[in-house]
Design a protein around this motif. Structure first.
Motif, PDB file in Angstrom:
ATOM      1  N   ALA A 169       0.833  -1.211   0.000  1.00  0.00           N
ATOM      2  CA  ALA A 169       0.000   0.000   0.000  1.00  0.00           C
ATOM      3  C   ALA A 169       0.864   1.257   0.000  1.00  0.00           C
ATOM      4  N   ALA A 170       2.107   1.126   0.441  1.00  0.00           N
ATOM      5  CA  ALA A 170       3.009   2.290   0.483  1.00  0.00           C
ATOM      6  C   ALA A 170       3.624   2.594  -0.882  1.00  0.00           C
ATOM      7  N   ARG A 171       3.621   1.619  -1.775  1.00  0.00           N
ATOM      8  CA  ARG A 171       4.330   1.792  -3.053  1.00  0.00           C
ATOM      9  C   ARG A 171       3.819   2.977  -3.880  1.00  0.00           C
ATOM     10  N   PRO A 172       2.494   3.164  -4.054  1.00  0.00           N
ATOM     11  CA  PRO A 172       2.056   4.319  -4.851  1.00  0.00           C
ATOM     12  C   PRO A 172       2.520   5.654  -4.275  1.00  0.00           C
ATOM     13  N   PHE A 173       2.573   5.739  -2.945  1.00  0.00           N
ATOM     14  CA  PHE A 173       3.034   6.982  -2.321  1.00  0.00           C
ATOM     15  C   PHE A 173       4.526   7.177  -2.557  1.00  0.00           C
ATOM     16  N   ALA A 174       5.284   6.067  -2.531  1.00  0.00           N
ATOM     17  CA  ALA A 174       6.726   6.152  -2.782  1.00  0.00           C
ATOM     18  C   ALA A 174       6.994   6.592  -4.218  1.00  0.00           C
ATOM     19  N   GLU A 175       6.220   6.084  -5.147  1.00  0.00           N
ATOM     20  CA  GLU A 175       6.403   6.450  -6.556  1.00  0.00           C
ATOM     21  C   GLU A 175       6.058   7.924  -6.785  1.00  0.00           C
ATOM     22  N   ARG A 176       5.006   8.389  -6.142  1.00  0.00           N
ATOM     23  CA  ARG A 176       4.638   9.808  -6.256  1.00  0.00           C
ATOM     24  C   ARG A 176       5.690  10.693  -5.599  1.00  0.00           C
ATOM     25  N   SER A 189      10.364  21.162   0.638  1.00  0.00           N
ATOM     26  CA  SER A 189      10.935  22.091   1.606  1.00  0.00           C
ATOM     27  C   SER A 189      12.156  21.462   2.261  1.00  0.00           C
ATOM     28  N   ARG A 190      12.944  22.295   2.922  1.00  0.00           N
ATOM     29  CA  ARG A 190      14.148  21.777   3.582  1.00  0.00           C
ATOM     30  C   ARG A 190      13.783  20.740   4.641  1.00  0.00           C
ATOM     31  N   SER A 191      12.726  20.993   5.395  1.00  0.00           N
ATOM     32  CA  SER A 191      12.327  20.019   6.417  1.00  0.00           C
ATOM     33  C   SER A 191      11.915  18.704   5.764  1.00  0.00           C
ATOM     34  N   GLY A 192      11.250  18.788   4.602  1.00  0.00           N
ATOM     35  CA  GLY A 192      10.878  17.581   3.886  1.00  0.00           C
ATOM     36  C   GLY A 192      12.096  16.826   3.384  1.00  0.00           C
ATOM     37  N   VAL A 193      13.093  17.561   2.893  1.00  0.00           N
ATOM     38  CA  VAL A 193      14.330  16.941   2.419  1.00  0.00           C
ATOM     39  C   VAL A 193      15.039  16.230   3.568  1.00  0.00           C
ATOM     40  N   LEU A 194      15.136  16.900   4.715  1.00  0.00           N
ATOM     41  CA  LEU A 194      15.821  16.294   5.865  1.00  0.00           C
ATOM     42  C   LEU A 194      15.111  15.034   6.335  1.00  0.00           C
ATOM     43  N   ALA A 195      13.777  15.070   6.353  1.00  0.00           N
ATOM     44  CA  ALA A 195      13.010  13.887   6.747  1.00  0.00           C
ATOM     45  C   ALA A 195      13.241  12.744   5.762  1.00  0.00           C
ATOM     46  N   LEU A 196      13.287  13.080   4.481  1.00  0.00           N
ATOM     47  CA  LEU A 196      13.516  12.059   3.463  1.00  0.00           C
ATOM     48  C   LEU A 196      14.909  11.459   3.588  1.00  0.00           C
ATOM     49  N   ILE A 197      15.915  12.314   3.805  1.00  0.00           N
ATOM     50  CA  ILE A 197      17.281  11.813   3.968  1.00  0.00           C
ATOM     51  C   ILE A 197      17.369  10.818   5.126  1.00  0.00           C
ATOM     52  N   GLU A 198      16.646  11.114   6.197  1.00  0.00           N
ATOM     53  CA  GLU A 198      16.665  10.234   7.374  1.00  0.00           C
ATOM     54  C   GLU A 198      15.973   8.907   7.095  1.00  0.00           C
ATOM     55  N   PHE A 199      14.896   8.948   6.323  1.00  0.00           N
ATOM     56  CA  PHE A 199      14.047   7.773   6.121  1.00  0.00           C
ATOM     57  C   PHE A 199      14.437   6.966   4.884  1.00  0.00           C
ATOM     58  N   ALA A 200      15.057   7.619   3.906  1.00  0.00           N
ATOM     59  CA  ALA A 200      15.336   6.971   2.618  1.00  0.00           C
ATOM     60  C   ALA A 200      16.153   5.681   2.726  1.00  0.00           C
ATOM     61  N   PRO A 201      17.177   5.589   3.605  1.00  0.00           N
ATOM     62  CA  PRO A 201      17.919   4.326   3.694  1.00  0.00           C
ATOM     63  C   PRO A 201      17.028   3.139   4.054  1.00  0.00           C
ATOM     64  N   GLU A 202      16.018   3.366   4.881  1.00  0.00           N
ATOM     65  CA  GLU A 202      15.088   2.289   5.226  1.00  0.00           C
ATOM     66  C   GLU A 202      14.200   1.937   4.039  1.00  0.00           C
ATOM     67  N   LEU A 203      13.788   2.943   3.289  1.00  0.00           N
ATOM     68  CA  LEU A 203      12.926   2.693   2.131  1.00  0.00           C
ATOM     69  C   LEU A 203      13.655   1.851   1.090  1.00  0.00           C
ATOM     70  N   ALA A 204      14.944   2.070   0.969  1.00  0.00           N
ATOM     71  CA  ALA A 204      15.730   1.332  -0.021  1.00  0.00           C
ATOM     72  C   ALA A 204      15.776  -0.163   0.280  1.00  0.00           C
ATOM     73  N   LYS A 205      15.466  -0.547   1.511  1.00  0.00           N
ATOM     74  CA  LYS A 205      15.516  -1.957   1.921  1.00  0.00           C
ATOM     75  C   LYS A 205      14.173  -2.671   1.790  1.00  0.00           C
ATOM     76  N   GLU A 208       8.999  -4.389  -1.541  1.00  0.00           N
ATOM     77  CA  GLU A 208       7.639  -4.135  -2.033  1.00  0.00           C
ATOM     78  C   GLU A 208       7.488  -2.738  -2.640  1.00  0.00           C
ATOM     79  N   LEU A 209       8.418  -1.848  -2.359  1.00  0.00           N
ATOM     80  CA  LEU A 209       8.356  -0.509  -2.943  1.00  0.00           C
ATOM     81  C   LEU A 209       8.866  -0.490  -4.382  1.00  0.00           C
ATOM     82  N   GLY A 210       9.439  -1.602  -4.817  1.00  0.00           N
ATOM     83  CA  GLY A 210       9.936  -1.677  -6.186  1.00  0.00           C
ATOM     84  C   GLY A 210      11.132  -0.762  -6.391  1.00  0.00           C
ATOM     85  N   PRO A 211      11.351  -0.334  -7.639  1.00  0.00           N
ATOM     86  CA  PRO A 211      12.515   0.525  -7.929  1.00  0.00           C
ATOM     87  C   PRO A 211      12.476   1.856  -7.194  1.00  0.00           C
TER      88      PRO A 211
END
Length: 232
Positions: A169-176, A189-205, A208-211
């Motif tokens: 269910a998370a995959r469409p949100f990840a693709e968007r 925004s910068r806060s959004g970028v920082l949150a993504l940087i923190e979370f992105a390593p987990e998403l890469a693992k 089910e999120l695909g590419p």
């Protein structure tokens, strides 16, 4: 403390009495919140409640600044072991924001993240899901499908689905989110970028999120250099 003292001195020179008194009350409330977390939340609760009551006299009941302070008071009550008090204040804030500036207002984002965490704590992921959908609808309606604040909402939606054991269910949100991050014309925004940087390593693992999972990590790293100076 020195910063607060300097600000107090600057306020003393403000000639408009209403502005001076209002900001003095706001400063006192914010200072007590910070000190309360240092000295112990429970012991500071009553004093902070009194400061907030004083603050209410200087703003309209549904003023966005008052809503932000009410939200912070709710967070403080939660830390102090009063979840019911927190829930009541946050429900009031949510209603006020809906009826005034709207959920798309960037200052409403901390309310979103706080309430999503709270719903997860009490085992109500569906309520969190519904609130996120409401925030996203309001955001896109006001700012369009590519705007600096949407990344925060999409990240929250991804995190919720992963924690609720619904990675597909998370995959469409990840693709968007990936498309949004790659949009050089309207980056997060910068806060959004920082949150993504923190979370992105987990998403890469998450397979089910695909590419989109590994791609988000690479795109986030590129985005940091591209958006240094973007306002949060």
């Amino acid at each position: 403390v020195s910063t607060v003292t300097e600000f107090q001195k600057d306020l003393a020179n403000v000639t408009n009495e209403r502005v001076r008194v209002t900001f003095q009350a706001l400063l006192q409330f914010q200072t007590k919140l910070v000190l309360g977390r240092v000295t112990g939340a429970k012991a500071a609760v009553e004093g902070i409640k009194k400061d907030f009551a004083s603050l209410e006299r200087h703003f309209n009941a549904d003023n966005i600044m008052l809503s932000v302070c009410r939200f912070e008071l709710g967070r403080f009550l939660l830390e102090a072991g009063d979840p019911a008090g927190c829930d009541a204040l946050w429900a009031r804030v949510l209603a006020d924001v809906r009826n005034t500036v709207g959920l798309a207002h960037p200052k409403a984002l901390p309310l979103l993240t706080g309430m999503v965490v709270r719903y997860k704590q009490i085992g109500q992921p569906q309520k969190a899901r519904e609130l996120l959908a409401e925030f996203e609808t309001a955001n896109v309606k006001r700012f369009g499908p590519a705007n600096p604040w949407l990344a925060t909402v999409l990240l929250e939606r991804i995190e919720l689905e992963l924690e609720d054991k619904r990675p597909a269910a998370a995959r469409p949100f990840a693709e968007r989110l990936l498309a949004l991050v790659r949009n050089e014309q309207n980056p997060p925004s910068r806060s959004g970028v920082l949150a993504l940087i923190e979370f992105a390593p987990e998403l890469a693992k998450v397979p089910e999120l695909g590419p989109a999972g590994p791609a988000l990590l690479a795109a986030a790293r590129q985005l940091v250099d591209r958006t240094r100076g973007t306002d949060s």
